[in-house]
Design an enzyme around this catalytic site. Structure first.
Site, short mmCIF file in Angstrom:
data_model
loop_
_atom_site.label_atom_id
_atom_site.label_comp_id
_atom_site.label_asym_id
_atom_site.label_seq_id
_atom_site.Cartn_x
_atom_site.Cartn_y
_atom_site.Cartn_z
N ARG A 27 0.82 -1.21 0.00
CA ARG A 27 0.00 0.00 0.00
C ARG A 27 0.86 1.27 0.00
NH1 ARG A 27 -3.69 -1.44 4.77
NH2 ARG A 27 -4.99 -3.12 3.98
N ARG A 31 -3.44 6.43 1.15
CA ARG A 31 -4.05 7.56 1.83
C ARG A 31 -3.14 8.32 2.78
NH1 ARG A 31 -9.33 4.69 4.19
NH2 ARG A 31 -7.81 3.00 4.41
N ASP A 77 -6.97 -2.73 -7.11
CA ASP A 77 -7.63 -3.32 -5.94
C ASP A 77 -7.75 -4.82 -6.16
OD1 ASP A 77 -9.25 -2.44 -3.39
OD2 ASP A 77 -10.43 -4.02 -4.34
#
Length: 354
Positions: A27, A31, A77
């Protein structure tokens, strides 16, 4: 395609000599980065971002502009396959992925279409091609998929779960249906990963996120066996290079010896596993990837460096190690912390490589 300027990651996965331990983060495009959040706002939603090859390329490259990472990973994803099968993927803020349709009956499984990744997931392949061109050989590009068991968890549950009641009911009441679903998904994952390799992925990782919720015995039958089948069906070489395969079962530390026998080039480890013990258990059969607790990145610099040093010492001298977190980087991490982590890996690992 451009010649690869930094291939340490690929060489480490194959147990070959490197001058320092390569590092990337699961990841790593996400974010915790303000630039990622800005691009996602421009895209309109997470799914819109995944389905826009240019923006997916943009966010894939963002962490490489900040950090000296040794690999890029495709921004996508794990649930693209069930979405392409018509289950209607959407995301609920604060709750994660959901599907408009679930798969729980013999008819539901029979109705799942056969996937053609090149056409049904063309936006993913275009993203891979776009990223490879933009990288210009800077570092290798990793493609990935969820494992059949992990995809099935979301498809049967309809989203995330704490108790996995629906899928475990299906598994124990109707094992033949469970195998039918996993068989379809293993074919889809094999096709999907091969399409990514043809498009330019230089290594692939199978994310078995929920393999660790299975009982011993069930893990072997309902997760590992299907990942072995996938690995056997993957393209072994492309563009004159071997394509390494990483198998990562979160919570799978008890099965390392079995995992090492299914044909993967490397095993991903979560933070519950002792690196040195894992190395002794798998021997020369696989490289290892991992496995710092992502929460260490909330600590101050001396603590982060000390944890890197501790894990490098656990693994010990020699090759066959890719440094990573034991799972994905968390969204509230200060973007300054990964630089401390990555620089420490490069600096402190050199002495372990002759």
């Amino acid at each position: 395609m451009s010649e690869l300027k930094n291939d340490r990651f690929l060489r480490a996965l194959l147990g070959q000599d490197v001058d320092y331990t390569p590092v990337w983060m699961m990841r790593q495009a996400g974010r915790y980065l303000p630039e990622y959040r800005a691009t996602r706002t421009r895209a309109g939603s997470f799914l819109d971002l995944c389905k826009n090859p240019e923006l997916a390329c943009e966010v894939t490259l963002q962490p490489l502009e900040r950090y000296e990472l040794d690999a890029a990973i495709l921004f996508s994803d794990i649930l693209t396959i069930p979405d392409a099968m018509g289950l209607g993927l959407y995301f609920v803020e604060g709750e994660g992925p959901r599907f408009r349709k679930t798969v729980r009956s013999e008819q539901d499984i029979a109705d799942l279409p056969r996937l053609n990744a090149d056409s049904d997931l063309a936006y993913v392949m275009q993203a891979v091609r776009t990223i490879r061109q933009a990288l210009g050989g800077r570092v290798p590009l990793i493609g990935f998929s969820g494992s059949p068991w992990t995809l099935a968890c979301y498809m049967v549950q309809g989203g995330s779960s704490r108790d996995f009641r629906q899928i475990k009911t299906l598994l124990y009441r109707s094992p033949e249906l469970m195998h039918a679903l996993l068989g379809k998904l293993s074919e889809a994952v094999t096709d999907y990963l091969n399409a990514q390799i043809r498009a330019g992925a230089q290594a692939v990782q199978i994310f078995d996120t929920w393999g660790g919720v299975l009982a011993d015995g069930a893990y072997q039958d309902y997760s590992l066996a299907y990942m072995q089948k996938i690995i056997a069906g993957l393209i072994k070489e492309h563009e004159g290079r071997k394509i390494p395969v990483i198998l990562f079962t979160k919570g799978g530390g008890g099965w390392l010896e079995l995992m090492a026998g299914v044909g993967a080039d490397a095993l991903g480890l979560d933070w519950t596993v002792h690196l040195g013990q894992a190395r002794a258990r798998v021997g020369e059969r696989c490289a290892l990837q991992g496995n710092m607790d992502p929460s260490v990145l909330y600590a101050d610099a001396p603590v982060i460096r000390a944890e890197v040093a501790r894990l490098l010492a656990q693994y010990g001298p020699g090759n066959g190690h890719v440094f990573n977190l034991g799972h994905g980087i968390e969204q509230h991490v200060d973007p300054a912390a990964p630089r401390i982590f990555i620089d420490a890996v490069h600096e402190l690992s050199a002495s372990y490589h002759s």
